[in-house]
Design a protein around this motif. Structure first.
Motif: not given
Length: 253
Positions: A181-204
């Motif tokens: 559904k996302v592919r082809g988007s010109k702009i995508i906003v995505l979460n990046a919480l921190r550098r270290e791995k996290h249980v519920s958020h993408y890391a950088l």
């Protein structure tokens, strides 16, 4: 279509109360992050995605005069706690506000704001028209939104694609089916919480990897904590087509 980032911070915001770190004490305005939310303006209509604890301040800062729909990604406090403040729009616009949420989020809403749903309506409470959304396209004030279901640890969360713009704010997993559904988007906003791995958020590094796979014209990082680092330093490390979003950033899509 105009997109305004009302907030790009994680649940505690940045700066964090009493934190002595260099990010929380930065003089760079881009390191001051309210809780994550965006405002969408299109065809004379205004939609806001999520109303966290900073909603009142965000609306004042954006000079918000209109609200045609409030859409929720999920029911966590940092995305819902400011919902009571839509009553200002009730008063000014003299009408109920259309609110869009999944059945699960509505359960949380009724638990957190029970007075809104009681038979006896105390004067001055928020007045809403509540709409149930599912994992299929829906419209808000004539604007089409396509939900993208992602996982936030064990909690399903909706991101949304609106035309060529996709917004995903709390994820650590996106299935291949939902990525379609996302592919082809010109702009995508995505979460990046921190550098270290996290249980519920993408890391950088995880967020960058997902964005590189989805290959938008431009990617932006949001839901950022003070642990990610200084805005300017992080930006300088990122691939050319990816940047950290910041509060007040405006995009024309």
């Amino acid at each position: 279509m105009k997109i305004t980032f009302l907030g790009t911070g994680t649940s505690q915001g940045v700066p964090v109360i009493a934190c002595p770190c260099k990010v929380c004490n930065s003089a760079d305005a881009r390191d001051k992050r309210l809780r994550s939310s965006i405002m969408i303006e299109d065809k004379g209509k205004v939609i806001v995605i999520d109303s966290g604890p900073d909603f009142r301040y965000q609306m004042l800062g954006a000079n918000g005069k209109q609200l045609d729909g409030l859409v929720f990604t999920h029911g966590h406090k940092d995305h819902m706690a400011g919902r009571d403040d839509i009553r200002a729009f009730n008063y000014v616009l003299k009408r109920k506000i259309d609110v869009y949420a999944s059945e699960k989020v509505q359960e949380t809403m009724k638990r957190e704001f029970p007075y809104v749903f009681e038979d006896f309506k105390y004067p001055g409470i928020p007045e809403i028209n509540l709409h149930t959304i599912y994992n299929k396209e829906f419209e808000v004030a004539g604007i089409k939104l396509l939900p993208v279901e992602v996982m936030h640890y064990r909690i399903p969360v909706f991101g949304f694609r609106i035309g060529d713009f996709t917004y995903i704010t709390d994820a650590n997993y996106i299935s291949e089916e939902e990525k379609k559904k996302v592919r082809g988007s010109k702009i995508i906003v995505l979460n990046a919480l921190r550098r270290e791995k996290h249980v519920s958020h993408y890391a950088l590094d995880e967020a960058v990897e997902v964005l590189m796979d989805l290959n938008p014209g431009k990617g932006y990082l949001t839901h950022v904590s003070h642990q990610l680092g200084l805005h300017e330093e992080v930006n300088n490390e990122l691939p050319e087509n990816i940047s950290c979003a910041f509060d007040g950033l405006v995009l024309e899509v």
